[in-house]
Each structure stands twice: as C-alpha cells, then as structure tokens.
Design a protein around this motif. Structure first.
Motif, PDB file in Angstrom:
ATOM      1  N   TYR A  10       2.672   0.858   0.800  1.00  0.00           N
ATOM      2  CA  TYR A  10       1.253   0.944   1.152  1.00  0.00           C
ATOM      3  C   TYR A  10       0.918  -0.130   2.188  1.00  0.00           C
ATOM      4  O   TYR A  10       1.583  -1.161   2.256  1.00  0.00           O
ATOM      5  CB  TYR A  10       0.381   0.762  -0.091  1.00  0.00           C
ATOM      6  CG  TYR A  10       0.406   1.971  -1.000  1.00  0.00           C
ATOM      7  CD1 TYR A  10      -0.497   3.011  -0.827  1.00  0.00           C
ATOM      8  CD2 TYR A  10       1.356   2.084  -2.018  1.00  0.00           C
ATOM      9  CE1 TYR A  10      -0.474   4.136  -1.641  1.00  0.00           C
ATOM     10  CE2 TYR A  10       1.397   3.206  -2.840  1.00  0.00           C
ATOM     11  CZ  TYR A  10       0.476   4.227  -2.647  1.00  0.00           C
ATOM     12  OH  TYR A  10       0.510   5.341  -3.446  1.00  0.00           O
ATOM     13  N   ASP A  11      -0.126   0.122   2.960  1.00  0.00           N
ATOM     14  CA  ASP A  11      -0.567  -0.937   3.871  1.00  0.00           C
ATOM     15  C   ASP A  11      -1.048  -2.146   3.070  1.00  0.00           C
ATOM     16  O   ASP A  11      -0.772  -3.287   3.417  1.00  0.00           O
ATOM     17  CB  ASP A  11      -1.697  -0.423   4.776  1.00  0.00           C
ATOM     18  CG  ASP A  11      -1.191   0.577   5.806  1.00  0.00           C
ATOM     19  OD1 ASP A  11      -0.040   0.406   6.274  1.00  0.00           O
ATOM     20  OD2 ASP A  11      -1.911   1.540   6.111  1.00  0.00           O
ATOM     21  N   THR A  29      -9.883   0.635   3.887  1.00  0.00           N
ATOM     22  CA  THR A  29      -9.799   2.090   4.089  1.00  0.00           C
ATOM     23  C   THR A  29     -10.631   2.516   5.297  1.00  0.00           C
ATOM     24  O   THR A  29     -10.286   3.460   5.994  1.00  0.00           O
ATOM     25  CB  THR A  29     -10.265   2.890   2.856  1.00  0.00           C
ATOM     26  OG1 THR A  29     -11.596   2.491   2.512  1.00  0.00           O
ATOM     27  CG2 THR A  29      -9.334   2.690   1.675  1.00  0.00           C
ATOM     28  N   SER A  30     -11.734   1.819   5.551  1.00  0.00           N
ATOM     29  CA  SER A  30     -12.570   2.204   6.700  1.00  0.00           C
ATOM     30  C   SER A  30     -11.832   1.946   8.017  1.00  0.00           C
ATOM     31  O   SER A  30     -12.151   2.545   9.032  1.00  0.00           O
ATOM     32  CB  SER A  30     -13.907   1.466   6.676  1.00  0.00           C
ATOM     33  OG  SER A  30     -13.724   0.111   7.014  1.00  0.00           O
ATOM     34  N   GLY A  32      -8.738   2.691   8.259  1.00  0.00           N
ATOM     35  CA  GLY A  32      -7.631   3.643   8.255  1.00  0.00           C
ATOM     36  C   GLY A  32      -6.388   3.175   7.519  1.00  0.00           C
ATOM     37  O   GLY A  32      -5.347   3.823   7.573  1.00  0.00           O
ATOM     38  N   MET A  33      -6.491   2.048   6.808  1.00  0.00           N
ATOM     39  CA  MET A  33      -5.335   1.560   6.047  1.00  0.00           C
ATOM     40  C   MET A  33      -5.102   2.447   4.816  1.00  0.00           C
ATOM     41  O   MET A  33      -6.056   2.926   4.199  1.00  0.00           O
ATOM     42  CB  MET A  33      -5.578   0.125   5.563  1.00  0.00           C
ATOM     43  CG  MET A  33      -5.818  -0.897   6.644  1.00  0.00           C
ATOM     44  SD  MET A  33      -4.305  -1.379   7.483  1.00  0.00           S
ATOM     45  CE  MET A  33      -4.567  -0.598   9.073  1.00  0.00           C
ATOM     46  N   GLN A  34      -3.839   2.598   4.448  1.00  0.00           N
ATOM     47  CA  GLN A  34      -3.489   3.286   3.210  1.00  0.00           C
ATOM     48  C   GLN A  34      -3.484   2.253   2.091  1.00  0.00           C
ATOM     49  O   GLN A  34      -2.652   1.342   2.081  1.00  0.00           O
ATOM     50  CB  GLN A  34      -2.105   3.936   3.341  1.00  0.00           C
ATOM     51  CG  GLN A  34      -2.075   5.064   4.364  1.00  0.00           C
ATOM     52  CD  GLN A  34      -2.966   6.226   3.965  1.00  0.00           C
ATOM     53  OE1 GLN A  34      -2.845   6.769   2.873  1.00  0.00           O
ATOM     54  NE2 GLN A  34      -3.900   6.592   4.840  1.00  0.00           N
ATOM     55  N   THR A 273     -12.709   8.571   2.082  1.00  0.00           N
ATOM     56  CA  THR A 273     -11.991   8.451   3.359  1.00  0.00           C
ATOM     57  C   THR A 273     -10.621   9.114   3.267  1.00  0.00           C
ATOM     58  O   THR A 273      -9.982   9.361   4.297  1.00  0.00           O
ATOM     59  CB  THR A 273     -11.757   6.973   3.751  1.00  0.00           C
ATOM     60  OG1 THR A 273     -10.879   6.365   2.780  1.00  0.00           O
ATOM     61  CG2 THR A 273     -13.055   6.188   3.833  1.00  0.00           C
ATOM     62  N   ASN A 275      -8.101   7.625   2.154  1.00  0.00           N
ATOM     63  CA  ASN A 275      -7.093   6.569   2.337  1.00  0.00           C
ATOM     64  C   ASN A 275      -6.856   5.733   1.088  1.00  0.00           C
ATOM     65  O   ASN A 275      -6.090   4.786   1.122  1.00  0.00           O
ATOM     66  CB  ASN A 275      -7.530   5.627   3.473  1.00  0.00           C
ATOM     67  CG  ASN A 275      -7.634   6.346   4.800  1.00  0.00           C
ATOM     68  OD1 ASN A 275      -6.855   7.268   5.049  1.00  0.00           O
ATOM     69  ND2 ASN A 275      -8.584   5.955   5.619  1.00  0.00           N
ATOM     70  N   THR A 277      -5.850   5.236  -2.947  1.00  0.00           N
ATOM     71  CA  THR A 277      -5.274   5.677  -4.211  1.00  0.00           C
ATOM     72  C   THR A 277      -5.731   4.685  -5.276  1.00  0.00           C
ATOM     73  O   THR A 277      -5.565   3.479  -5.098  1.00  0.00           O
ATOM     74  CB  THR A 277      -3.734   5.684  -4.137  1.00  0.00           C
ATOM     75  OG1 THR A 277      -3.338   6.506  -3.055  1.00  0.00           O
ATOM     76  CG2 THR A 277      -3.135   6.201  -5.432  1.00  0.00           C
TER      77      THR A 277
END
Lengths: 579, 127
Positions: A10-11, A29-30, A32-34, A273, A275, A277
C-alpha cells in the motif's frame, strides 16, 4: 469495505481511525494514494447506538446502564492504583465517562477496563475502540492554538518551542474549518485566533451578562466554538446541519452528524474515492522494519476476534492511534527512539476547579430552549499574555453554560422536599450559570509512560505503565482558576452557589498529549515539524503525541490541522521517491 | 454541570424488572407515600405518584445485583415510614430516597413536559 490484499504494498497504512487517523485517510486518499486503514475496534452501526433524540422515559433505564455494568468513580481513581479492574471482575467496568444518564448509549463505544489494563500512577484513561474513536463522544470545542502556545518557551523559558509557528499551520486550520464546519464568532484575539466560522450559537441572558461584565476587565465570553456545522456542508452527504434540537450534552454522538465525527466527516468520504481499504478489528502490535534500508516495511496486527496474526506492507506507516497508544506502539516496536524521548514530555489539561452561580432575576421566567445549542460559552485564557503572573506560567480557559436543560441542574442541590422544593426547582432551574477551567499541564521530561512487560491486555500485548503527576505549577494555577472565577462572577453580580476547588484525577480532561514530540533537534525530539520520525523516514505519527506542549486549548482541531499538513508533505515526498 | 454528574452516579442502578418480588405491598405503599411527599402534585403539575416514580425505583432495585443497596432500602423505608420525612434531611437514606425520586421524576414524561416544560429535543428550522 474491501478485503486486504496481502500481496500488495500500500502507499500508506494508517493505524487508528479517530481525528488523526481519519484525517490521514482523507488527505492521503484525496491525493490518490492507496491507503489501508486499520482500526482496533469494531465498526458499529452507530445510528443504532446513538438515538440522540430518544426521551429518557422511552429508555427502560432512563439512559442508565443495565446491572452488571459499572463506571469507575472519582473516589476509586483517587484511592486505588491502576489497574482499576481485574480481568475476572463480574461486572463490565468502564471509565468515569460512563457515569451519566446517557451512559447506556455509549457502552459499546468505550472500552471495558477489564480488557485494557494499565499500571503505575493514578490516571483516568478514557478510551474508545471503535471506528472513529473518541470523536464519537467528544465535547466538540474546536479551538486554534497561537504563537503564544507555539513559542511559549521563548516567552517563559519552559520546555521547547514548537518547530512551527502559527503562520505555518493557519492555512491548514482554514482547510479543516471549511471541510468539517465550525460554529463560532469572531473576536480578533491574538491568543485565540478566529476560525472561518459558520453561524454561531447565541449566548443566553446570563451569558450575555457575564460577557458584558468582563469587557472592562479585558476578558472575553464568546459563543462556544463548536466543531459542528450550523450552516451545512454541501460536499458531505453524510452530515446534516445542526437543527438546534437539544439534549446535546448527553454523551454519545450526534445522530445527524452535525457535530463532527471521524466516520462521517472523514472516513466515509475517503471510502467514496475508491482509494481506501478499511479493516476494523485489527489490533496493531508492531511496526515492522526493513533493516537493510532502515525504513518501516509495514505493520503486524491481530484480528481482535480470531487472534490470528497478519502482516501488511506499505511505503509509509502513519500512526494515529492516540497519544498514548501510538507511544505504546513505538515502545513495543523499539523504533524511532534514538532521542530516548518516546513516552516522555507527556502532558494534558488539568480540570476540576469550577463555579456555579445563580442569576436571581432570571428565576421564574418562561422556559427557553438553551441546550439546543452545541455548547454554551468559552472564556479564553487571560493569564500570562501581556503581564506575567507571579505564581505560575502558562494559562487556562473556561467552558461554561447557562439556562434550561432537560434535567434541571438544581434538582439534586435544592434543599428540602414537598411543594416548596418542587416550586423552587421549577422556578430556578433556568437561572444557573456554571463554568469550569481547563489549564495547561507543563510537558516535563519526567512525566512519562513506559511498557509494563508483566501486565498484558486481552490480546496479550504488554500494557502501559504511567509515571505521571501534576506539579506545583498546576496546583498554583488551580487555585487561581477558582479565585479568578469568583472575581468574574462577582463583577457580573452573579451569586455564587457552588465552588469546586479540587483537581480531578490526571486524565480526566481526555486531552492527553505529547509522548512523541516534534522538534528541530533529533536529540531531544522524536518527530520533525511534519510529524515524520527523525530516525525512520517513512514513519509518521500524526496524533496528539506529536504536540510539544498542551496549551490550554482543546486539541482536536490542532491534531487535524497538523495531520493535514504532514500528509500533504508525505504525499509530496512519496511522489518524489524521497521517503 | 459537574454536580449533576456527580450526583447521578449515586442514583446508579436502574429500572427494567418489576417491583413484585422485591418490595412487599406494605413497603411499596410507604415508598409511594414518601416519594409523593417529596414531589407532590400541585396546581402546576402532577407529582411523583402520577409520574410512576415508585414503580421505577422499585423496578431498578429489583434488578440490581447490589445486595447492600437492597437491604438499605428495605430497612430505610421501614424506618422512614414510621418517622416521616420531617427532620430527617441529614439522614443518608433520606438523601438516597430524595435523589432517586428526583431522578425518576425529572426524567419522566410528566417531569420533563408538564412540570419543567422542557422546550428542547425538537427540530428547529430557525434558531
């Protein structure tokens, strides 16, 4: 909620889902990170828990807990030493916060002390293990810090300055205000900067009287600065604006989520988003290291039900487990502590001193709706700003309220019985005003938590041991709190009916801070100004543990502003492959 | 208000079960009389009896697993049934009785709406 992909890096993995963890999930997440978000507690059906508008008489026990549940009393915290509940105790044992006629609504939010022991000096440690953590029950006072706080050492010589100034954080306070909504009134105070406020609550008659009386003393009574959206938030479909319904003081959250809580304010939008979990029931017990690179590789956690152990990998590890739980995790992992400061410089707010007064000419007036407000008033710090107090450094502020509430505040204190008693309660109930102080506890190196290897929680994880006491500065400050409150009520010609002088047990304010402080010097601090470990570059600690001093303002808004700033930095570095 | 929280913990325990099997008919009669004496009906609103205070208190005690508390109430009621309430204001049992009565009354429908005319817990479009 999706399943964890254990083959994936994960990021970022975020530990904890309260104000800090929720904000980290939102910001990352905003960009775009996982993100994988791990929460030790349950994901509850919170609407079912809260029932904000249920009348006491519609609850089988008028909001009290059933037999077999009990809350720790102030006396127990004072007389005994932790652990306060034995694992084999017959009742479920809760912290003092469950001691209220709304207690039954929070019994699944707060932890059972039998499963979560700690040792050492007396401490009233309130913990909420569920999605959103303590944001489900917070008091909602949302205040900014100023350079009086960030640069306090430069003013009085104690402790350390923060590695940032107000100018660094101001844009992030603005972002938090706009994203989550805050209600309040501009006052232009240098020591309590204004937010970008939505509509304020109105002060009622007794509160206006106090405000007017204090103007000539150079002190301010301002409408409660509440982390509550009074005008609504167009960008958030999970939260309604406040409808001034009342019974806000019942512990437990707001079922329309006008009051900020992390799940509806931050986590559900983050999930939208695509992105994020989320895995509840995940008790993280170690940050894993890659010894070849000196970087964190991820975390290990236990499933809280099955006790099975898992390991997940991430490019960055972000701890937001709360001041004390994040310190515990760092100590258990034996990382990020080359300074030896992890667990130290532990601080918070003292509380206890309070006064209650009676405004005679308000007695017998027609009933008004006063507890339909998210809060009453806030009286900001006035000590050690322009002149130095001779007996203590730093300051304190008061939270207060007046007016009618669902349960008459004088029902238990009015003497006598019979028709005269009943009439007196009825006529005087709306005429009381009360305020209690919150004061800065100095961050001392010797105020600390450590690991008690012999004491384990339900999951077999070593518990914390407290070594923490209030000092002379706090005791002298407490005396001044009482004195100044009495003076202010006298100035407003409010008759004092009750005075509390006693300091409550450490921990009572639920504002624990500063066990992994930020700083410029890696020898005397754990984190840099972006809450990044000096030792482990891809490890961030984004909760209250990073605070260098407690100030006297409630910390939640500052926790979120700092976290936002740090996560912006994290993403920038990660994109440049510099973590 | 701190005093409210501090005091409410004294009122710990709660209702749910039924009064039968805990208080005898005579004990319940005394409870009924004493609670109505503490908060009587007046020209403004009905009192403790109409608000169901004795039944609430009895049910709370019935389901409590605090044996000492139960004993205290049995002996306390017997004693106060004989002495009446006048002059008993410093008696610890009087305080307990009064606190539970006040709690039950001011959380009841009559207490909240008729007696205190509480205005909250409603949606307000404009405020």
């Amino acid at each position: 909620m999706t399943e964890i992909d254990f083959s994936k890096v994960y990021d970022a993995v975020v530990v904890g889902s309260g104000a800090a963890g929720g904000m980290a999930a939102h910001v990352l997440t905003s960009h775009g990170m996982q993100v994988l978000l791990l929460e030790a507690g349950k994901k509850m059906n919170i609407e079912q828990e809260l029932r904000s508008m249920e009348w006491p008489y519609d609850h089988p026990r008028r909001g009290l807990m059933p037999p077999g549940h009990r809350a720790l009393s102030h006396n127990e915290y004072t007389v005994r030493r932790p652990p306060y509940a034995q694992p084999n105790a017959k009742s479920k044992v809760y912290s003092y916060i469950q001691d209220d006629y709304g207690a039954d609504y929070t019994k699944n939010i707060l932890v059972d002390e039998r499963e979560h022991p700690y040792s050492g000096t007396n401490y009233a440690w309130v913990r909420a293990r569920c999605l959103g953590g303590k944001t489900n029950i917070w008091g909602r006072l949302a205040l900014r810090l100023s350079d009086y706080d960030f640069k306090a050492k430069s003013r009085d010589g104690f402790g350390e300055d923060w590695p940032i100034s107000y100018a660094d954080l101001e844009p992030y306070y603005d972002k938090v205000d706009l994203y989550l909504g805050i209600s309040g009134q501009k006052e232009n105070l240098p020591h309590l900067p204004d937010s970008l406020f939505q509509r304020p609550v109105a002060l009622n008659a007794a509160e206006v009287r106090l405000r007017h009386a204090l103007t000539s003393m150079g002190r301010t009574v301002t409408p409660y600065r509440a982390g509550v959206t009074t005008d609504g938030l167009k960008h958030n479909k999970y939260r309604s604006r406040c409808y001034g319904r009342g019974a806000c003081s019942r512990k437990g959250g707001c079922d329309i989520h006008a009051a900020f809580d992390s799940p509806t304010g931050l986590i559900y939008p983050a999930m939208d988003t695509g992105n994020l979990t989320l895995r509840p029931g995940s008790v993280v017990y170690e940050v894993r290291m890659d010894n070849a690179t000196g970087r964190a590789s991820g975390v290990s956690f236990l499933d809280s039900e099955t006790m099975r152990s898992y390991e997940v990998r991430a490019k960055a590890v972000v701890l937001g487990a709360s001041t004390l739980e994040s310190a515990r995790l760092l100590l258990l992992s034996k990382i990020a502590n080359s300074s030896g400061h992890v667990g130290h410089n532990f601080c918070e707010h003292i509380m206890g001193p309070s006064v209650t007064g009676f405004v005679k000419d308000l007695a017998g007036r027609p009933r008004t709706n006063d507890d339909g407000r998210p809060g009453g008033f806030y009286l900001p710090r006035f000590r050690n700003l322009t002149e130095r107090h001779l007996k203590f450094i730093r300051g304190y502020g008061f939270e207060g309220e007046s007016g009618a509430s669902m349960f008459p505040p004088n029902a238990m204190s009015t003497p006598g019985f019979g028709a005269a008693f009943k009439r007196k309660v009825r006529e005087e109930a709306g005429a009381f005003i009360t305020m209690g102080a919150f004061g800065e506890v100095l961050p001392r190196y010797e105020s600390r938590v450590g690991i008690d290897a012999a004491l384990k929680d339900k999951w077999g994880i070593p518990a914390l041991r407290f070594d923490y006491r209030f000092g002379d500065n706090e005791k002298r400050m407490a005396e001044d709190m009482v004195q100044s409150a009495l003076e202010m009520f006298e100035a407003a010609k409010i008759e004092v009916t009750a005075v509390d002088r006693e300091l409550l047990t450490p921990g009572w304010s639920i504002h624990e801070l500063g066990t992994a402080r930020m700083g410029k010097d890696a020898r005397t601090s754990v984190l840099n100004q972006f809450q990044q470990s000096h030792d482990v570059k891809n490890l961030f600690v984004v909760d209250g543990s990073s605070h260098v001093s407690a100030s006297c303002q409630n910390p939640t808004w500052t926790i979120m502003a700092l976290c936002w700033r740090s996560c912006d930095y994290l993403v920038e570095r990660l994109k440049r492959d510099e973590l | 208000m701190r005093s409210r929280r501090e005091v409410l913990k004294l009122v710990a325990g709660a209702a749910g079960g039924r009064p039968e099997g805990f208080f005898s008919r005579e004990e319940f009669r005394i409870l009924d009389e004493l609670t109505e004496t503490i908060i009587p009906s007046d020209e403004h609103s009905p009192g403790a009896r109409a608000a169901g205070v004795p039944a609430y208190i009895a049910a709370a005690l019935a389901e409590s697993n605090d044996a000492g508390l139960k004993r205290r109430w049995k002996t306390g009621l017997k004693r106060m049934g004989r002495s009446g309430l006048r002059g008993q204001e410093n008696d610890p049992f009087f305080k307990e009785l009064k606190e539970r009565t006040a709690f039950a009354y001011y959380t009841s429908k009559i207490g909240i709406h008729s007696e205190m005319e509480y205005k909250g817990n409603v949606m307000r479009e404009n405020w």
